[in-house]
Write a protein that holds these residues in place. Structure first.
Motif, PDB file in Angstrom:
ATOM      1  N   ILE A   1       0.890  -1.168   0.000  1.00 33.98           N
ATOM      2  CA  ILE A   1       0.000   0.000   0.000  1.00 33.98           C
ATOM      3  C   ILE A   1       0.924   1.212   0.000  1.00 33.98           C
ATOM      4  N   VAL A   2       0.915   1.942  -1.112  1.00 33.85           N
ATOM      5  CA  VAL A   2       1.901   3.001  -1.331  1.00 33.85           C
ATOM      6  C   VAL A   2       1.202   4.316  -1.666  1.00 33.85           C
ATOM      7  N   ASP A   3       1.985   5.373  -1.851  1.00 30.26           N
ATOM      8  CA  ASP A   3       1.388   6.643  -2.222  1.00 30.26           C
ATOM      9  C   ASP A   3       1.540   6.887  -3.725  1.00 30.26           C
ATOM     10  N   THR A   4       0.891   7.938  -4.187  1.00 33.57           N
ATOM     11  CA  THR A   4       0.856   8.239  -5.616  1.00 33.57           C
ATOM     12  C   THR A   4       2.244   8.454  -6.195  1.00 33.57           C
ATOM     13  N   GLN A   5       3.092   9.193  -5.490  1.00 32.61           N
ATOM     14  CA  GLN A   5       4.407   9.502  -6.040  1.00 32.61           C
ATOM     15  C   GLN A   5       5.211   8.236  -6.288  1.00 32.61           C
ATOM     16  N   TYR A   6       5.066   7.262  -5.414  1.00 34.37           N
ATOM     17  CA  TYR A   6       5.770   5.990  -5.610  1.00 34.37           C
ATOM     18  C   TYR A   6       5.354   5.358  -6.933  1.00 34.37           C
TER      19      TYR A   6
END
Length: 224
Positions: A196-201
């Motif tokens: 579960i990551v963020d958009t920039q990743y």
């Protein structure tokens, strides 16, 4: 983040769940319920950013869309799940209306795959989504869209059952409250999503498939 995922372009697909006007546009029937959370994490903008990056990087895009209400739906059903009864009462995503249309930024482009509409929450249940993914050689899924504790969670769970490697983008989903976001993203989905990551990743990972995009991002970073 469960771990730092890596992606293989040949087997990676972006799955966009329920980008209807009723959910994510001003004037939509459900927008007032998710507006606070969606605006706090810039959900809609992040969804659009990821979709644009996927297309520029030639990553296949799939859509898992909720059943659009039509007159006569559910009336003869013997058993109706509470979430379906609520959709029936509200006429959510009513077919032939603005609310049941894709928000403009998320209208499918040529080559995108729109799976059959799901009747409840999972994008896989009683649809051709699994077939479409497998026919296109997709084994890794990046999931964005609405709503975290219902369609996103149900779709992610089902994907894991079917053997897909799933990554959820936490700031490209939204829900009706911070508590529901916490339950979905921090308690339930880590059992099924590999990461579960963020958009920039995700933007950085997908841009790496496209040397032109990487160069453009580098120039932008220098200028800023």
């Amino acid at each position: 983040m469960t771990h730092s995922p890596s992606f293989d372009k040949d087997i990676t697909g972006l799955l966009v769940v329920d980008p209807y006007n009723d959910f994510i546009s001003e004037g939509g029937k459900i927008w007032p319920r998710i507006q606070a959370v969606a605006e706090a994490n810039n959900c809609v903008q992040h969804m659009a950013q990821i979709l644009d990056t996927a297309r520029r990087s030639n990553v296949r895009v799939f859509y898992a869309m909720h059943h659009r209400y039509r007159p006569g739906d559910y009336e003869t059903w013997k058993y109706i799940a509470p979430i379906q009864r609520a959709a029936w009462q509200r006429k959510s995503f009513e077919y032939g209306t603005w609310g049941g249309e894709f928000r403009a930024e998320f209208v499918p482009a040529p080559g995108d795959i729109v799976a059959q509409e799901h009747w409840c929450s999972s994008g896989f249940a009683n649809t051709d989504l699994d077939l479409q993914l497998k026919r296109h050689g997709i084994h890794q899924l990046i999931v964005i869209g609405l709503v975290a504790h219902t369609c996103i969670e149900a779709t992610v769970r089902y994907a894991a059952e079917l053997g897909y490697d799933v990554t959820v983008v936490r700031d490209a989903v939204a829900d009706y409250s911070d508590e529901m976001m916490h339950a979905a993203l921090d308690i339930n989905m880590p059992n099924y999503a590999s990461a579960i990551v963020d958009t920039q990743y995700i933007v950085d990972a997908l841009s790496s498939f496209n040397p032109t995009a990487v160069a453009a991002q580098a120039n932008q970073d220098v200028l800023s």
